[in-house]
Design a protein around this motif. Structure first.
Motif, PDB file in Angstrom:
ATOM      1  N   MET A   1       0.837  -1.203   0.000  1.00  0.00           N
ATOM      2  CA  MET A   1       0.000   0.000   0.000  1.00  0.00           C
ATOM      3  C   MET A   1       0.872   1.252   0.000  1.00  0.00           C
ATOM      4  SD  MET A   1      -3.423  -0.632   0.986  1.00  0.00           S
ATOM      5  CE  MET A   1      -3.973  -2.214   0.363  1.00  0.00           C
ATOM      6  N   GLU A   2       0.505   2.175  -0.788  1.00  0.00           N
ATOM      7  CA  GLU A   2       1.249   3.427  -0.836  1.00  0.00           C
ATOM      8  C   GLU A   2       0.570   4.423   0.092  1.00  0.00           C
ATOM      9  OE1 GLU A   2       3.553   2.617  -2.534  1.00  0.00           O
ATOM     10  OE2 GLU A   2       2.793   1.133  -3.937  1.00  0.00           O
ATOM     11  N   ASP A   3       1.205   5.561   0.274  1.00  0.00           N
ATOM     12  CA  ASP A   3       0.571   6.583   1.088  1.00  0.00           C
ATOM     13  C   ASP A   3      -0.423   7.346   0.221  1.00  0.00           C
ATOM     14  OD1 ASP A   3      -0.240   8.396   2.846  1.00  0.00           O
ATOM     15  OD2 ASP A   3       1.687   9.355   3.167  1.00  0.00           O
ATOM     16  N   ILE A   4      -1.674   6.993   0.346  1.00  0.00           N
ATOM     17  CA  ILE A   4      -2.677   7.538  -0.562  1.00  0.00           C
ATOM     18  C   ILE A   4      -3.662   8.427   0.180  1.00  0.00           C
ATOM     19  CG2 ILE A   4      -2.516   5.744  -2.297  1.00  0.00           C
ATOM     20  CD1 ILE A   4      -4.799   4.333  -0.869  1.00  0.00           C
ATOM     21  N   THR A   5      -3.201   8.992   1.321  1.00  0.00           N
ATOM     22  CA  THR A   5      -4.105   9.836   2.103  1.00  0.00           C
ATOM     23  C   THR A   5      -4.655  10.984   1.266  1.00  0.00           C
ATOM     24  OG1 THR A   5      -2.908   9.293   4.111  1.00  0.00           O
ATOM     25  CG2 THR A   5      -4.260  11.266   4.155  1.00  0.00           C
ATOM     26  N   LEU A   8      -7.520   9.877  -0.750  1.00  0.00           N
ATOM     27  CA  LEU A   8      -8.704   9.688   0.098  1.00  0.00           C
ATOM     28  C   LEU A   8      -9.387  11.015   0.394  1.00  0.00           C
ATOM     29  CD1 LEU A   8      -8.052   7.180   2.988  1.00  0.00           C
ATOM     30  CD2 LEU A   8      -9.654   7.027   1.089  1.00  0.00           C
ATOM     31  N   VAL A   9      -8.562  12.032   0.685  1.00  0.00           N
ATOM     32  CA  VAL A   9      -9.139  13.353   0.961  1.00  0.00           C
ATOM     33  C   VAL A   9      -9.900  13.843  -0.275  1.00  0.00           C
ATOM     34  CG1 VAL A   9      -8.610  15.766   1.499  1.00  0.00           C
ATOM     35  CG2 VAL A   9      -7.365  13.932   2.669  1.00  0.00           C
ATOM     36  N   PHE A  12     -13.191  12.025  -0.563  1.00  0.00           N
ATOM     37  CA  PHE A  12     -14.145  12.568   0.404  1.00  0.00           C
ATOM     38  C   PHE A  12     -14.740  13.882  -0.102  1.00  0.00           C
ATOM     39  CE2 PHE A  12     -14.436  15.786   3.848  1.00  0.00           C
ATOM     40  CZ  PHE A  12     -15.675  15.404   4.330  1.00  0.00           C
ATOM     41  N   VAL A  76      -6.747   7.174 -11.473  1.00  0.00           N
ATOM     42  CA  VAL A  76      -7.533   6.738 -10.313  1.00  0.00           C
ATOM     43  C   VAL A  76      -8.954   7.289 -10.399  1.00  0.00           C
ATOM     44  CG1 VAL A  76      -7.819   6.940  -7.820  1.00  0.00           C
ATOM     45  CG2 VAL A  76      -5.563   6.463  -8.767  1.00  0.00           C
TER      46      VAL A  76
ATOM     47  N   VAL B  79      -5.966   2.161  -3.997  1.00  0.00           N
ATOM     48  CA  VAL B  79      -7.128   2.981  -3.657  1.00  0.00           C
ATOM     49  C   VAL B  79      -8.379   2.099  -3.545  1.00  0.00           C
ATOM     50  CG1 VAL B  79      -8.671   4.806  -4.495  1.00  0.00           C
ATOM     51  CG2 VAL B  79      -6.203   5.121  -4.607  1.00  0.00           C
ATOM     52  N   GLU B  82      -8.071   0.137  -0.435  1.00  0.00           N
ATOM     53  CA  GLU B  82      -8.270   1.013   0.728  1.00  0.00           C
ATOM     54  C   GLU B  82      -9.758   1.283   0.936  1.00  0.00           C
ATOM     55  OE1 GLU B  82      -5.699   2.162   2.526  1.00  0.00           O
ATOM     56  OE2 GLU B  82      -6.708   3.595   3.840  1.00  0.00           O
ATOM     57  N   LEU B  83     -10.493   1.524  -0.146  1.00  0.00           N
ATOM     58  CA  LEU B  83     -11.947   1.698  -0.006  1.00  0.00           C
ATOM     59  C   LEU B  83     -12.555   0.435   0.590  1.00  0.00           C
ATOM     60  CD1 LEU B  83     -12.921   3.581  -3.310  1.00  0.00           C
ATOM     61  CD2 LEU B  83     -12.893   4.500  -0.988  1.00  0.00           C
ATOM     62  N   ILE B  86     -11.703   0.263   4.295  1.00  0.00           N
ATOM     63  CA  ILE B  86     -12.448   1.309   5.006  1.00  0.00           C
ATOM     64  C   ILE B  86     -13.875   0.825   5.272  1.00  0.00           C
ATOM     65  CG2 ILE B  86     -13.572   3.541   4.589  1.00  0.00           C
ATOM     66  CD1 ILE B  86     -10.877   4.555   3.560  1.00  0.00           C
ATOM     67  N   MET B 252     -18.023   8.433   7.098  1.00  0.00           N
ATOM     68  CA  MET B 252     -17.002   7.389   6.971  1.00  0.00           C
ATOM     69  C   MET B 252     -15.808   7.884   6.155  1.00  0.00           C
ATOM     70  SD  MET B 252     -17.450   3.755   5.003  1.00  0.00           S
ATOM     71  CE  MET B 252     -17.207   4.462   3.366  1.00  0.00           C
ATOM     72  N   LEU B 253     -16.075   8.459   4.991  1.00  0.00           N
ATOM     73  CA  LEU B 253     -14.968   8.941   4.155  1.00  0.00           C
ATOM     74  C   LEU B 253     -14.255  10.111   4.837  1.00  0.00           C
ATOM     75  CD1 LEU B 253     -16.562   8.911   0.565  1.00  0.00           C
ATOM     76  CD2 LEU B 253     -14.840   7.357   1.465  1.00  0.00           C
ATOM     77  N   GLY B 254     -15.029  10.977   5.479  1.00  0.00           N
ATOM     78  CA  GLY B 254     -14.448  12.163   6.110  1.00  0.00           C
ATOM     79  C   GLY B 254     -13.539  11.807   7.266  1.00  0.00           C
ATOM     80  N   ALA B 257     -10.386  10.148   5.952  1.00  0.00           N
ATOM     81  CA  ALA B 257      -9.444  11.128   5.399  1.00  0.00           C
ATOM     82  C   ALA B 257      -8.799  11.925   6.532  1.00  0.00           C
ATOM     83  CB  ALA B 257     -10.162  12.061   4.421  1.00  0.00           C
ATOM     84  N   GLY B 260      -6.181   9.895   8.318  1.00  0.00           N
ATOM     85  CA  GLY B 260      -4.982   9.866   7.489  1.00  0.00           C
ATOM     86  C   GLY B 260      -4.250  11.189   7.537  1.00  0.00           C
ATOM     87  N   PHE B 261      -5.003  12.261   7.518  1.00  0.00           N
ATOM     88  CA  PHE B 261      -4.431  13.603   7.486  1.00  0.00           C
ATOM     89  C   PHE B 261      -3.634  13.905   8.753  1.00  0.00           C
ATOM     90  CE2 PHE B 261      -4.786  18.289   7.481  1.00  0.00           C
ATOM     91  CZ  PHE B 261      -4.304  18.504   6.200  1.00  0.00           C
ATOM     92  N   GLY B 373       2.853   0.460   3.481  1.00  0.00           N
ATOM     93  CA  GLY B 373       2.533   1.732   2.825  1.00  0.00           C
ATOM     94  C   GLY B 373       3.458   2.855   3.223  1.00  0.00           C
TER      95      GLY B 373
END
Lengths: 423, 423
Positions: A1-5, A8-9, A12, A76, B79, B82-83, B86, B252-254, B257, B260-261, B373
């Motif tokens: 897994m890569e850093d895909i934050t 994701l943002v 969202f 993506v 991605v 990751e979904l 999640i 959930m998505l928020g 993210a 991760g942030f 990751g």
């Protein structure tokens, strides 16, 4: 897994913006799909730039190559959007029983055929005559724009008719039947046009693509439907939970991939998968199960379409004129086609039928995205088609409501086809 | 839209293979999740290579740079995976009411805490003492492997207990309660460890990460739960269809993210989002609606995890030894922890409780993917952790069945927590 934050943002923001805009437009009594596309334009890289720019960790994944990272982010987004539109067309297919299609009245078929022929001819002529973007392959670009002008968005019309309590009228039945014919014709046109768009013009290839498209559609529709009818009960014997639904998803992904593989648009496969399963849908509760996936993924398609529109394109007077011209012909083509096909009905009925066919909504957007994907239409023309899709979708509902006001509608006995979920 | 047909074909192969393997393993009375991971290893680029290689049109999108195209394909897979994860953790969160968590018996809490402490200590010591891959940052790598050894996969255990009709026994109740404590501790550990993994060791940063992790968890769990409890009924006033479910997806998505942030694992946000909504789930039918999305996306996570495993790594004797050692300590740690915490119960009950905590399943895989990751664990260690997760998951169910055979179970009155969907 890569850093895909960062991605994701973005996802969202895309989803939340799409739903907020959908809510706003619903409150304004406008189709939510219009809000989703417009908010995409707003937050996209051509305007506010809230989404669509790779962050530092994505760029460093590509060794500091910003352009490659941006391209990867695009890929993506495109995959997520593609999954969304695949689900969308699968759902449309689920609503389309082959039997209903074969039973459709002559009037509906005529409205469908003429409502395809006129916009296509008018649109092709306009682009071909003006060549607004000095296209390298003018015929293909003109054919794509014309194809985008063809298909009615059945979801939007059905929703408006439902909202005003007119879903069981003769006019509504004709419109809904015609929209199905019109969808199939548009998908066939899209198969042929997208088969042509990839390469240089070659008469043999035209023929082969057309044959492949027709063969695939006929095979999936006739043989596939029969296979599902005959063997679907065996799905219940599988051990994994909810196997019929999962097999439906596998068929959807498989036919989409197969359609793409033989050079057609993937969504044609998704539509055919849905149509094959339409007769098994009640038995296995397919629609109810597909709906949450629809609601999760489909908005991504529309909002991502929006992010690709460059509103700056319309500051160019030529592009703006072409956008207005294409929109005018898209409306006119349906009114003429619907009008001629409605010969013998009262004028107001003919006007209702013609107007009901006007919204292009998602289908125009799908065609534009396919054309853009294979490089057959320019960024400017993409924006023109999105403009036309959004404008026709905004224009038609209030006119339909106005035409129905005070007009005595003849309700029919049997229930009409169920409406699609709101788009 | 780019020409992404090749990616669509890959997604179809991944999904179809996952479901076929799930079916096969279910028929063999094994957890389907094991089949999904193993088939991923089989079709992945390290073995058959059916998926994961960019095709010509993707490569040409990156100007012929094959490596960049492969990286982009990896990002797309990540991605989608990751979904999936999640949604998985969101679902686990939906099953975890804060109230149940606070009410959990002392015994469950003790089993949970000791079942975390022993495997972590044993795993850390093993990697730290042997340094099998000459790690640049040995403490971090050891901490990641140890964290992956911590969390029980509640889904697998619950499923086995349900299958043998033992879900309402005292032992089952203790295991299920302990698994919740254990999940939370594992997620907290993962937050801290992944906060550390990104950079060089810095005591201030350790502290800040730990504080951020705890603050985020506490805030979301306490304030978020209360906000949802107080205001969730207003969701019904929104105009868009099915708004509570869509708002749940946005939350959930928020939170994913956001997690991760601020440097935590995104899935911690997803878990907390689920837990916040656990009390509103019946009112809004959230689980039933999330289930199709779960069934569509979660398998991608496991099969994609499989594609990242290089079976060739185990031909290296050191790696194979470490994999076997980590697996043995992962089993031993739970048996010791569960055994001590079960003091006063019959030996067979203690053995059942310890064994019930053994399967690591998806949680170990999640930790491995987070560590990989952020570059904290090497490809070899990633394969080791996957080996341990798969092996513990395969081993525990038959032993549990065997331990229950002929053992008089005491059924309890109230119904137990509903089991998670099969994993």
């Amino acid at each position: 897994m890569e850093d895909i934050t960062g991605i994701l943002v973005d996802l969202f923001v895309l989803f939340a913006a799409a739903k907020a805009a959908g809510e706003l437009f619903t409150r304004m009594r406008q189709p939510p799909v219009v809000g989703e596309v417009l908010v995409g334009v707003l937050i996209g890289p051509h305007a506010l730039g809230l989404v669509g720019s790779p962050d530092g960790s994505l760029i460093s994944l590509f060794g500091g190559d910003r352009e490659a990272a941006a391209e990867a982010l695009d890929v993506v987004f495109d995959v997520i959007a593609e999954l969304g539109v695949i689900i969308l067309l699968f759902f449309v297919g689920l609503e389309t029983r082959l039997g209903d299609l074969l039973d459709v009245g002559k009037r509906s078929a005529l409205v469908g055929v003429l409502g395809v022929a006129f916009p296509f001819a008018l649109g092709f002529a306009l682009i071909w005559a003006t060549d607004p973007t000095n296209s390298k392959d003018l015929e293909i670009e003109a054919a794509f724009v014309a194809t985008a002008m063809v298909a009615t968005s059945i979801g939007i019309t059905a929703r408006v008719l439902g909202d005003i309590g007119a879903i069981r009228t003769r006019e509504a039945r004709i419109i809904l039947g015609a929209a199905v014919v019109d969808d199939i014709l548009a998908l066939l046109l899209l198969s042929v046009v997208s088969g042509l768009g990839g390469d240089d013009f070659d008469a043999l290839e035209v023929g082969l693509t057309a044959v492949a498209a027709v063969a695939f559609v006929v095979f999936a529709a006739l043989v596939g439907t029969r296979v599902i009818r005959q063997y679907s009960m065996h799905l219940e014997r599988l051990q994994i939970r909810n196997s019929p639904f999962l097999v439906a998803i596998i068929i959807m992904l498989g036919l989409s991939a197969l359609a793409g593989f033989i050079g057609l648009a993937a969504i044609i496969g998704a539509f055919l998968a849905g149509m094959m399963l339409a007769e098994a849908k009640e038995r296995f509760n397919l629609e109810q199960q597909a709906l949450p996936i629809y609601e999760f993924l489909v908005p991504f398609f529309f909002v991502i379409i929006g992010t690709k529109v460059d509103p700056g394109a319309f500051t160019d007077a030529t592009i703006l004129e072409i956008a207005l011209g294409v929109t005018a012909l898209a409306v006119l083509g349906k009114l003429i086609g619907g009008g001629i096909a409605s010969a013998g009905l009262p004028v107001r009925s003919a006007a209702i039928i013609g107007t009901g066919m006007v919204p292009r909504g998602e289908v125009g957007l799908v065609v534009a995205s396919v054309g853009s994907g294979i490089g057959a239409i320019s960024a400017d023309m993409f924006s023109v088609v999105v403009f036309m899709s959004v404008a026709t979708t905004i224009l038609a509902p209030p006119v339909l409501v106005w035409l129905h006001r005070g007009y005595p509608l003849e309700p029919l006995g049997e229930p009409a086809e169920p409406a699609l979920p709101e788009l």
